[in-house]
Structures are given as C-alpha cells and as structure tokens.
Design a protein around this motif. Structure first.
Motif, PDB file in Angstrom:
ATOM      1  N   VAL A 138       0.863  -1.174   0.000  1.00  0.00           N
ATOM      2  CA  VAL A 138       0.000   0.000   0.000  1.00  0.00           C
ATOM      3  C   VAL A 138       0.904   1.230   0.000  1.00  0.00           C
TER       4      VAL A 138
ATOM      5  N   ARG B   1      -7.427   0.144   4.469  1.00  0.00           N
ATOM      6  CA  ARG B   1      -7.062  -1.215   4.891  1.00  0.00           C
ATOM      7  C   ARG B   1      -8.198  -2.192   4.629  1.00  0.00           C
ATOM      8  N   GLU B   2      -9.415  -1.814   5.042  1.00  0.00           N
ATOM      9  CA  GLU B   2     -10.548  -2.739   4.962  1.00  0.00           C
ATOM     10  C   GLU B   2     -10.931  -3.062   3.515  1.00  0.00           C
TER      11      GLU B   2
ATOM     12  N   GLN C 202      -1.513   5.004   9.424  1.00  0.00           N
ATOM     13  CA  GLN C 202      -2.188   3.825   9.932  1.00  0.00           C
ATOM     14  C   GLN C 202      -2.701   2.927   8.825  1.00  0.00           C
ATOM     15  N   ALA C 203      -2.773   3.454   7.608  1.00  0.00           N
ATOM     16  CA  ALA C 203      -3.273   2.659   6.484  1.00  0.00           C
ATOM     17  C   ALA C 203      -2.384   1.476   6.174  1.00  0.00           C
ATOM     18  N   VAL C 204      -1.102   1.523   6.562  1.00  0.00           N
ATOM     19  CA  VAL C 204      -0.187   0.440   6.236  1.00  0.00           C
ATOM     20  C   VAL C 204       0.243  -0.360   7.441  1.00  0.00           C
ATOM     21  N   ARG C 205      -0.269  -0.050   8.588  1.00  0.00           N
ATOM     22  CA  ARG C 205       0.106  -0.807   9.784  1.00  0.00           C
ATOM     23  C   ARG C 205      -0.912  -1.909  10.044  1.00  0.00           C
ATOM     24  N   ARG C 206      -0.387  -3.077  10.330  1.00  0.00           N
ATOM     25  CA  ARG C 206      -1.271  -4.244  10.528  1.00  0.00           C
ATOM     26  C   ARG C 206      -1.256  -4.648  12.004  1.00  0.00           C
TER      27      ARG C 206
ATOM     28  N   GLY D 202      -8.898  -2.827   0.931  1.00  0.00           N
ATOM     29  CA  GLY D 202      -7.750  -3.327   0.187  1.00  0.00           C
ATOM     30  C   GLY D 202      -7.355  -2.415  -0.960  1.00  0.00           C
TER      31      GLY D 202
ATOM     32  N   HIS E 196      -8.465   3.665   7.909  1.00  0.00           N
ATOM     33  CA  HIS E 196      -9.096   2.382   8.239  1.00  0.00           C
ATOM     34  C   HIS E 196      -9.772   1.794   7.003  1.00  0.00           C
TER      35      HIS E 196
END
Length: 322
Positions: free
Chosen positions: A23, A274-275, A318-322, A277, A271
């Motif tokens: 991402v 991430r959700e 935060q978009a790339v942190r899992r 994809g 968020h």
C-alpha cells in the motif's frame, strides 16, 4: 537537504533489498513550495515521514509539457532530476513523479520521448509515475499518452502507473463519481491495454453538501465517509477492482471552504483503505500538514489552528500498519 533526507531514510535502510510497499502512502510535495531559485525539493517534515518506516514516500508535483522536454514550474526536467534523484536514492526514500495537475498539461506523442522522461528520473527508489489529468486535454492527447504508457509498461514492469482524476461521491444511489474527463481517461487506459493501472481519486472539493455529490453528516459533507463512498461507487459503476483504486484527499479546509477534512476523517479513510484493500493513500499536501489561522484554503497550512504539525501524516500512516 542531505541531512534531512538522511534522517528521512534512516528507518528505511534495514534491508539491502528494496521492495515497494503493498500500500503506497505518500503526501504530495509541491515543487514550487521551496526556497526561491532552488530546484531541490525540500523536505521540511523529514522526521514525521521517518516515523512511517518503509512506507515513507513522496509524490513530486508537477511536471508539465511534452514528455522528454518537460518542465517543473519553468525549471528543466533534467535540472530537477539531477538535484533530487540521487539524493533520494542515497537516503533510501521512495518517490513518485507526478505530472499535469490543476491547470497543468502533460503530453506524450512518442515512445522515444516517454523513454527519455522515464530514464531521467529512474533510480531503484522510483516507485512509478502519476498522471494527473483534470482539464484542457483533448481525447487524442489522452489516447496518445496512454498508448505511450502501455509501451513503457512492457519495458519497465516494476513501475506503477497511476491516473489521478476528479470524482464525486454520491450517496443517493446514483453511484455518481467520475466526471466526463475522468471517464475519458479510464476509457483510454483500457483501450490502450495498460495492465494493473491505478486510478487515483481526488476525494476533495465536492461543492455544496448534497447526497448527489457526497455522504452527508448533518448539513455538511462527511469527508471521510465520502472518500470511501467514491471508491465504492467507482468499483461498482466502472468495475475497477479495489486493489487498483487509491485516494487523495485535501487535508483541512478545501478550496470549497465548506468541505473540511478533519483528523477524524483521516482516521476513517486510513481504516477504510485497509478494509477495502485499496492500492494507496496520498494527500494534498506535505506543506499543508501544519496549523495556521487562515480562513480559507492555504498552500502553506491546513487552516486548522488546533491541529498539530504532522498530525495528518500520523493518521494516514495507519493505512499500512497491521
């Protein structure tokens, strides 16, 4: 410049082999927003970008003119490349080269010109190229550009090619999203046979609040929910996979001053990226990620006096942190 880039890249040099992030998260850096007569892209918030580790990247804005003889706000492309590419490579900082932009036009009539353009900026830290197409380009110019990109993609399979277009985010069931220019761009991309292209949606400046253009929150556009609605609309209406869609909001007060993108919106979008994809998350711009008392949109700040410097970057990362 050398010190700032070294600091920016310090967290990114743990491994010898560089791999592009799944991402891509990067702010736009407007090249003219720096010291006069200096073609070096300044990174005023290097420490903030370093916090993102390997996901840190910058999108340079904007190259205009004909490919191979492009300029940056009047500066020759070769001068800009010479001042920046090796410095970014040494620091281990990824970058995307963006073209066009609001009021800017980038064209490409030959494969040789496209090869000169790519070679000028190519280093192992180059993630790819973005083509921001907003106005004043004919269908023939757009198709010539996408045909050149299709050829270049076959020669440079590691590079990503994205197309930045304007969008609405209708919540009235109409799925209104891409404007006519954006539809022409998408049609040309598909007709030229470009593979795995990324459609970058400008989720900003919707205008007066209405379900025809955005998701409502009271009497205003909910900018976070609207950004994700735009992605859903484009996916449903045009069949673009979520993995080939990315988002670019304008942080703080937009040009349409009643459209205000808050930190809460930034968290919502990160968020959602991430959700769903999605392929990436960018924002306009690095220089605006600082507070000020301006009443309207300002190129130097977010016009959000209570928001600390770098707060939007921290939220988007935060978009790339899992």
């Amino acid at each position: 410049m050398r010190h700032l880039l070294s600091f920016l890249g310090a967290a990114m040099l743990a491994g010898a082999v560089h791999a592009a992030p799944a991402v891509v998260v990067s702010p736009y850096k407007h090249l003219p927003q720096h010291w006069p007569d200096d073609s070096v892209i300044t990174v005023a918030q290097g420490a903030l970008l370093a916090q993102a580790g390997r996901s840190a990247a910058l999108t340079w804005a904007f190259a205009t003119g004909e490919c191979g003889s492009e300029t940056w706000n009047g500066r020759p492309g070769q001068a800009v490349a010479h001042a920046n590419t090796k410095a970014f490579e040494r620091a281990g900082v990824d970058y995307i080269v963006s073209t066009g932009g609001q009021g800017g036009v980038f064209t490409c009539a030959s494969d040789a010109g496209m090869e000169r353009f790519i070679a000028r900026y190519d280093t192992p830290r180059l993630l790819g190229f973005d083509f921001d197409i907003e106005a004043e380009q004919t269908p023939a110019q757009i198709r010539a550009l996408t045909d050149r990109i299709a050829v270049a993609q076959r020669k440079h399979p590691r590079l990503r090619f994205s197309f930045t277009v304007a969008t609405h985010a209708a919540s009235d069931g109409s799925q209104a999203s891409l404007n006519p220019m954006a539809e022409r761009v998408l049609a040309a991309v598909r007709a030229s046979g470009i593979k795995d292209y990324v459609l970058n949606l400008m989720v900003m400046d919707y205008g007066p609040a209405s379900s025809k253009v955005c998701v409502l929150r009271g009497e205003r556009c909910d900018m976070g929910a609207s950004a994700l609605q735009a992605a859903r609309n484009v996916h449903a209406k045009y069949g673009v996979p979520f993995a080939q869609i990315e988002l670019t909001p304008m942080i703080g007060v937009n040009d349409v001053v009643e459209n205000v993108f808050t930190l809460e919106d930034a968290a919502t979008v990160a968020h959602g990226v991430r959700e769903l994809g999605l392929a990436g998350l960018h924002y306009w711009s690095l220089d605006r990620d600082t507070p000020c008392e301006a009443k309207g949109a300002d190129a130097r700040c977010s016009s959000m006096p209570g928001v600390p410097a770098g707060a939007y970057w921290k939220a988007f990362s935060q978009a790339v942190r899992r």
